[in-house]
Scaffold this motif. Structure first.
Motif, PDB file in Angstrom:
ATOM      1  N   THR A 267      10.673 -16.605  -6.650  1.00 38.95           N
ATOM      2  CA  THR A 267       9.647 -15.608  -6.583  1.00 38.95           C
ATOM      3  C   THR A 267       8.116 -16.396  -6.475  1.00 38.95           C
ATOM      4  O   THR A 267       7.982 -17.199  -7.432  1.00 38.95           O
ATOM      5  CB  THR A 267       9.751 -14.636  -7.668  1.00 38.95           C
ATOM      6  OG1 THR A 267      10.791 -13.808  -7.477  1.00 38.95           O
ATOM      7  CG2 THR A 267       8.394 -13.588  -7.313  1.00 38.95           C
ATOM      8  N   VAL A 268       7.501 -16.288  -5.335  1.00 41.64           N
ATOM      9  CA  VAL A 268       6.315 -17.054  -5.322  1.00 41.64           C
ATOM     10  C   VAL A 268       5.127 -16.224  -5.673  1.00 41.64           C
ATOM     11  O   VAL A 268       4.019 -16.730  -5.688  1.00 41.64           O
ATOM     12  CB  VAL A 268       6.169 -17.871  -4.123  1.00 41.64           C
ATOM     13  CG1 VAL A 268       7.278 -18.858  -4.214  1.00 41.64           C
ATOM     14  CG2 VAL A 268       6.383 -16.899  -2.825  1.00 41.64           C
ATOM     15  N   ALA A 269       5.203 -14.742  -5.448  1.00 37.13           N
ATOM     16  CA  ALA A 269       3.981 -14.180  -5.642  1.00 37.13           C
ATOM     17  C   ALA A 269       4.570 -12.515  -6.045  1.00 37.13           C
ATOM     18  O   ALA A 269       5.727 -12.110  -5.503  1.00 37.13           O
ATOM     19  CB  ALA A 269       3.404 -13.866  -4.288  1.00 37.13           C
ATOM     20  N   GLU A 270       4.049 -12.012  -7.047  1.00 35.83           N
ATOM     21  CA  GLU A 270       4.430 -10.345  -7.289  1.00 35.83           C
ATOM     22  C   GLU A 270       3.098  -9.845  -7.265  1.00 35.83           C
ATOM     23  O   GLU A 270       1.906  -9.999  -7.642  1.00 35.83           O
ATOM     24  CB  GLU A 270       5.026 -10.455  -8.812  1.00 35.83           C
ATOM     25  CG  GLU A 270       6.030 -11.270  -8.940  1.00 35.83           C
ATOM     26  CD  GLU A 270       6.632 -11.039 -10.464  1.00 35.83           C
ATOM     27  OE1 GLU A 270       6.287 -10.354 -10.948  1.00 35.83           O
ATOM     28  OE2 GLU A 270       8.101 -11.509 -10.565  1.00 35.83           O
ATOM     29  N   LEU A 271       3.415  -8.341  -6.585  1.00 38.44           N
ATOM     30  CA  LEU A 271       2.333  -7.372  -6.401  1.00 38.44           C
ATOM     31  C   LEU A 271       2.672  -6.333  -7.261  1.00 38.44           C
ATOM     32  O   LEU A 271       4.019  -5.685  -7.003  1.00 38.44           O
ATOM     33  CB  LEU A 271       2.061  -7.175  -5.059  1.00 38.44           C
ATOM     34  CG  LEU A 271       1.443  -8.566  -4.120  1.00 38.44           C
ATOM     35  CD1 LEU A 271       2.630  -9.255  -3.562  1.00 38.44           C
ATOM     36  CD2 LEU A 271       0.678  -8.043  -2.730  1.00 38.44           C
ATOM     37  N   ALA A 272       1.673  -5.531  -7.754  1.00 40.05           N
ATOM     38  CA  ALA A 272       2.132  -4.197  -8.409  1.00 40.05           C
ATOM     39  C   ALA A 272       1.237  -3.093  -7.633  1.00 40.05           C
ATOM     40  O   ALA A 272       0.051  -3.406  -7.128  1.00 40.05           O
ATOM     41  CB  ALA A 272       1.463  -4.378  -9.887  1.00 40.05           C
ATOM     42  N   GLY A 273       1.769  -2.215  -7.391  1.00 42.14           N
ATOM     43  CA  GLY A 273       1.181  -1.028  -6.860  1.00 42.14           C
ATOM     44  C   GLY A 273       0.427  -0.439  -7.871  1.00 42.14           C
ATOM     45  O   GLY A 273      -0.124  -0.958  -8.685  1.00 42.14           O
ATOM     46  N   PRO A 274      -0.182   0.921  -7.432  1.00 41.35           N
ATOM     47  CA  PRO A 274       0.250   1.530  -6.488  1.00 41.35           C
ATOM     48  C   PRO A 274      -0.562   1.588  -5.201  1.00 41.35           C
ATOM     49  O   PRO A 274      -1.746   0.833  -5.115  1.00 41.35           O
ATOM     50  CB  PRO A 274      -0.106   3.065  -6.939  1.00 41.35           C
ATOM     51  CG  PRO A 274      -1.398   2.758  -7.791  1.00 41.35           C
ATOM     52  CD  PRO A 274      -1.176   1.656  -8.220  1.00 41.35           C
ATOM     53  N   TRP A 275       0.240   1.942  -3.934  1.00 40.44           N
ATOM     54  CA  TRP A 275      -0.208   1.855  -2.730  1.00 40.44           C
ATOM     55  C   TRP A 275      -0.234   3.147  -2.253  1.00 40.44           C
ATOM     56  O   TRP A 275       0.436   3.996  -2.870  1.00 40.44           O
ATOM     57  CB  TRP A 275       0.761   1.027  -1.796  1.00 40.44           C
ATOM     58  CG  TRP A 275       0.674  -0.550  -1.947  1.00 40.44           C
ATOM     59  CD1 TRP A 275      -0.379  -1.425  -1.919  1.00 40.44           C
ATOM     60  CD2 TRP A 275       1.598  -1.252  -3.101  1.00 40.44           C
ATOM     61  NE1 TRP A 275      -0.254  -2.738  -2.177  1.00 40.44           N
ATOM     62  CE2 TRP A 275       0.868  -2.628  -2.864  1.00 40.44           C
ATOM     63  CE3 TRP A 275       2.733  -0.968  -3.520  1.00 40.44           C
ATOM     64  CZ2 TRP A 275       1.600  -3.586  -3.457  1.00 40.44           C
ATOM     65  CZ3 TRP A 275       3.290  -2.018  -4.121  1.00 40.44           C
ATOM     66  CH2 TRP A 275       2.813  -3.231  -4.203  1.00 40.44           C
ATOM     67  N   PRO A 276      -1.195   3.549  -1.182  1.00 45.00           N
ATOM     68  CA  PRO A 276      -0.969   4.903  -0.887  1.00 45.00           C
ATOM     69  C   PRO A 276       0.270   5.331  -0.028  1.00 45.00           C
ATOM     70  O   PRO A 276       0.645   6.486   0.140  1.00 45.00           O
ATOM     71  CB  PRO A 276      -2.290   5.122   0.111  1.00 45.00           C
ATOM     72  CG  PRO A 276      -2.869   3.668   0.334  1.00 45.00           C
ATOM     73  CD  PRO A 276      -2.145   2.746  -0.821  1.00 45.00           C
ATOM     74  N   ASP A 277       1.039   4.213   0.621  1.00 48.11           N
ATOM     75  CA  ASP A 277       2.185   4.566   1.467  1.00 48.11           C
ATOM     76  C   ASP A 277       2.940   3.293   1.667  1.00 48.11           C
ATOM     77  O   ASP A 277       2.186   2.168   1.233  1.00 48.11           O
ATOM     78  CB  ASP A 277       1.736   5.130   2.783  1.00 48.11           C
ATOM     79  CG  ASP A 277       0.553   4.286   3.667  1.00 48.11           C
ATOM     80  OD1 ASP A 277       0.466   3.239   3.471  1.00 48.11           O
ATOM     81  OD2 ASP A 277      -0.165   4.880   4.248  1.00 48.11           O
ATOM     82  N   TYR A 278       4.020   3.108   2.338  1.00 47.95           N
ATOM     83  CA  TYR A 278       4.809   2.193   2.456  1.00 47.95           C
ATOM     84  C   TYR A 278       4.043   1.010   3.399  1.00 47.95           C
ATOM     85  O   TYR A 278       4.144  -0.129   3.120  1.00 47.95           O
ATOM     86  CB  TYR A 278       6.053   2.799   3.286  1.00 47.95           C
ATOM     87  CG  TYR A 278       6.862   1.073   3.692  1.00 47.95           C
ATOM     88  CD1 TYR A 278       7.562   0.361   2.706  1.00 47.95           C
ATOM     89  CD2 TYR A 278       6.821   0.982   4.872  1.00 47.95           C
ATOM     90  CE1 TYR A 278       8.127  -0.710   3.036  1.00 47.95           C
ATOM     91  CE2 TYR A 278       7.614  -0.118   5.403  1.00 47.95           C
ATOM     92  CZ  TYR A 278       8.415  -0.836   4.226  1.00 47.95           C
ATOM     93  OH  TYR A 278       8.985  -2.112   4.794  1.00 47.95           O
TER      94      TYR A 278
END
Length: 90
Positions: free
Chosen positions: A55-66
């Motif tokens: 794993t080279v990057a991790e992102l956390a939501g929330p996002w409005p949509d996929y």
């Protein structure tokens, strides 16, 4: 275009993304299978052992949509690839 009624999170298969001849895998985490957007995303590169990634990057939501989650994850993946290629040029 991805059909909004059929989301890739129905499968546990990561999305393969290629940029500048480098392949990474985009993996999403979901709270529930029918959620509109993931809660986290991971950019994974191939490891030295076949079948194991790093794993080279991790992102956390929330996002409005996929689609927003996918766009941000692709952007981060491509930035990471550019960084790796610029280090190779040094």
């Amino acid at each position: 275009m991805i059909d909004e009624k059929v989301m890739p999170h129905n499968m546990e298969t990561p999305i393969v993304h290629q940029f500048r001849n480098v392949t990474v895998y985009l993996k999403f985490d979901w709270d529930k299978p029918n959620d509109d957007s993931p809660v986290a995303a991971h950019v994974v590169e191939d490891g030295e052992i076949h079948g194991y990634g790093i794993t080279v990057a991790e992102l956390a939501g929330p996002w409005p949509d996929y689609h927003s989650a996918l766009a941000e994850t692709i952007s981060v993946a491509e930035q990471w690839i550019d960084t790796q290629l610029s280090q190779d040029d040094s």
